[in-house]
Motif scaffolding. Structure first.
Motif, PDB file in Angstrom:
ATOM      1  N   GLU A 269       6.393   3.332 -11.694  1.00 29.25           N
ATOM      2  CA  GLU A 269       6.990   2.004 -11.472  1.00 29.25           C
ATOM      3  C   GLU A 269       7.991   2.026 -10.322  1.00 29.25           C
ATOM      4  O   GLU A 269       8.006   1.131  -9.459  1.00 29.25           O
ATOM      5  CB  GLU A 269       7.682   1.547 -12.754  1.00 29.25           C
ATOM      6  N   VAL A 270       8.851   3.067 -10.318  1.00 25.63           N
ATOM      7  CA  VAL A 270       9.855   3.171  -9.252  1.00 25.63           C
ATOM      8  C   VAL A 270       9.188   3.326  -7.895  1.00 25.63           C
ATOM      9  O   VAL A 270       9.585   2.689  -6.903  1.00 25.63           O
ATOM     10  CB  VAL A 270      10.808   4.347  -9.547  1.00 25.63           C
ATOM     11  N   ILE A 271       8.180   4.165  -7.850  1.00 22.78           N
ATOM     12  CA  ILE A 271       7.479   4.370  -6.576  1.00 22.78           C
ATOM     13  C   ILE A 271       6.819   3.073  -6.116  1.00 22.78           C
ATOM     14  O   ILE A 271       6.869   2.709  -4.923  1.00 22.78           O
ATOM     15  CB  ILE A 271       6.447   5.491  -6.721  1.00 22.78           C
ATOM     16  N   ALA A 272       6.206   2.356  -7.075  1.00 25.19           N
ATOM     17  CA  ALA A 272       5.553   1.093  -6.713  1.00 25.19           C
ATOM     18  C   ALA A 272       6.565   0.076  -6.203  1.00 25.19           C
ATOM     19  O   ALA A 272       6.338  -0.618  -5.188  1.00 25.19           O
ATOM     20  CB  ALA A 272       4.801   0.550  -7.923  1.00 25.19           C
ATOM     21  N   ASN A 273       7.746  -0.013  -6.904  1.00 24.52           N
ATOM     22  CA  ASN A 273       8.778  -0.951  -6.450  1.00 24.52           C
ATOM     23  C   ASN A 273       9.318  -0.563  -5.080  1.00 24.52           C
ATOM     24  O   ASN A 273       9.582  -1.423  -4.216  1.00 24.52           O
ATOM     25  CB  ASN A 273       9.912  -1.013  -7.462  1.00 24.52           C
ATOM     26  N   SER A 279       7.529  -2.386   2.020  1.00 17.56           N
ATOM     27  CA  SER A 279       6.594  -3.322   2.668  1.00 17.56           C
ATOM     28  C   SER A 279       7.299  -4.627   3.001  1.00 17.56           C
ATOM     29  O   SER A 279       7.122  -5.209   4.093  1.00 17.56           O
ATOM     30  CB  SER A 279       5.396  -3.583   1.742  1.00 17.56           C
ATOM     31  N   GLU A 280       8.143  -5.076   2.025  1.00 19.46           N
ATOM     32  CA  GLU A 280       8.862  -6.321   2.262  1.00 19.46           C
ATOM     33  C   GLU A 280       9.851  -6.161   3.419  1.00 19.46           C
ATOM     34  O   GLU A 280       9.986  -7.044   4.289  1.00 19.46           O
ATOM     35  CB  GLU A 280       9.605  -6.738   0.995  1.00 19.46           C
ATOM     36  N   PHE A 281      10.551  -5.012   3.419  1.00 17.15           N
ATOM     37  CA  PHE A 281      11.513  -4.774   4.490  1.00 17.15           C
ATOM     38  C   PHE A 281      10.828  -4.710   5.849  1.00 17.15           C
ATOM     39  O   PHE A 281      11.323  -5.254   6.838  1.00 17.15           O
ATOM     40  CB  PHE A 281      12.277  -3.482   4.212  1.00 17.15           C
ATOM     41  N   GLU A 282       9.693  -4.016   5.864  1.00 17.31           N
ATOM     42  CA  GLU A 282       8.967  -3.919   7.133  1.00 17.31           C
ATOM     43  C   GLU A 282       8.520  -5.302   7.619  1.00 17.31           C
ATOM     44  O   GLU A 282       8.570  -5.623   8.823  1.00 17.31           O
ATOM     45  CB  GLU A 282       7.768  -2.990   6.981  1.00 17.31           C
ATOM     46  N   ALA A 283       8.103  -6.161   6.667  1.00 19.69           N
ATOM     47  CA  ALA A 283       7.691  -7.510   7.044  1.00 19.69           C
ATOM     48  C   ALA A 283       8.876  -8.320   7.579  1.00 19.69           C
ATOM     49  O   ALA A 283       8.786  -9.021   8.605  1.00 19.69           O
ATOM     50  CB  ALA A 283       7.063  -8.208   5.841  1.00 19.69           C
TER      51      ALA A 283
END
Length: 337
Positions: A269-273, A279-283
């Motif tokens: 879960e932690v890795i997925a978050n 991904s969100e930060f990169e976007a």
């Protein structure tokens, strides 16, 4: 002529007496001859029953062994016959003797032979003990010539040989083996005993060795009972510990498995978050490169929205300043008013 001259005296004749004596002598001679003939006849025949053999000697030398049942002839006064039963099974007691055979009304009586029955076991360890051993040996004659002429005291030799075998065999047995597995004693003694009797040329075949009884001296029995009680207590405690282990260990293993699986799930879960945040930060970062002011305003508005949603605030705009003052009013104080 006178009367005396006319008298005639008849004297007995000796001939009949001589004839009687002659007849009597003849009869006695016939009887003696018949007696001698009968003795010679009876001395020249002998009878063998089934299972019996005859060892024939002439002037002390063995001339043969007759194994055929029936009536047979021999040289009277020259041949000597010694019959040996090779079919019957004989019994020898060791460690005890039958003092009185049993009857239909009474049990047999036995007498212990202390010098024989005491045997050392478990001699290879430091825990040697003395047991009381009673056994029976059943045997039969296999070689009648050796049986008659090779050994003077056959039973004494057999008894001494048996004692030697027992005292050299039993020390390798543990006390529990001797008390609980009599068959092992029989199987160990018989071949060694037969080999020793063959070495002495006894002409004896051992049919069976049967251990009747194995017991302990009273002092040894008392000590063994205490040891047995201690072992039973120890075994009981070990069984209780094993039961407890069988209960606790599976539970602990199940809990450990659950914790491990939960940790794996939490890790995933932690890795997925984290991956999602990246991904969100990169976007956002790509958008920030294009329009940094818009992104800053977006983050500012989201931060302020979060502040206003989670707190009770009062904004102070009384002073002329570019800074706004926010006062957080606790919920408890507000409720009290």
């Amino acid at each position: 002529m006178s009367v005396e001259d006319d008298m005639i005296i008849d004297a007995p004749s000796p001939k009949p007496q001589k004839d009687f004596l002659k007849l009597l002598t003849h009869i006695i001679a016939i009887v003696c001859v018949a007696f001698v003939v009968a003795i010679l006849f009876l001395g020249s025949i002998y009878r063998l029953s089934t299972g019996t053999v005859a060892v024939i000697t002439r002037f002390g030398a063995i001339t043969g062994v007759n194994e055929q049942a029936g009536i047979h002839f021999k040289m009277p006064f020259i041949d000597k016959i010694q019959k040996v039963d090779v079919q019957s099974i004989h019994k020898m007691e060791y460690g005890y003797r039958t003092a009185q055979p049993g009857t239909t009304l009474a049990d047999p009586l036995y007498a212990d032979e202390t010098s024989e029955e005491q045997v050392i076991v478990e001699a290879k360890s430091n825990n040697a003990s003395i047991i009381l051993l009673n056994l029976i040996v059943r045997y039969q004659v296999s070689d009648p010539i050796n049986y008659l002429y090779e050994v003077d005291d056959i039973e004494g030799t057999m008894r001494l040989a048996l004692e030697d075998v027992i005292r050299n065999t039993l020390p390798s047995f543990s006390i529990n083996e001797a008390l609980q597995n009599k068959e092992l004693i029989d199987e160990a003694i018989l071949p060694k005993y037969q080999k020793k009797l063959d070495k002495y040329n006894t002409g004896i075949k051992i049919v069976q060795v049967t251990t009747q009884n194995v017991s302990l001296l009273p002092a040894v029995e008392e000590t063994r009972q205490k040891v047995e009680e201690s072992n039973q207590y120890k075994q009981g405690r070990e069984e209780e510990a094993q039961k407890y282990a069988n209960t606790v260990i599976p539970t602990a293993q199940a809990e450990a498995t659950k914790l491990y699986e939960d940790a794996k799930g939490y890790r995933a879960e932690v890795i997925a978050n984290a991956n999602a945040d990246v991904s969100e930060f990169e976007a956002l970062y790509s958008q920030y490169i294009i329009n940094p002011e818009i992104v800053k305003e977006k983050y500012y508005l989201e931060a302020m929205q979060s502040i206003f949603q989670n707190n009770k605030l009062v904004i102070d705009q009384t002073q002329d300043s570019n800074f706004l003052k926010f006062y957080n009013i606790p919920t408890e104080g507000r409720d009290a008013q």
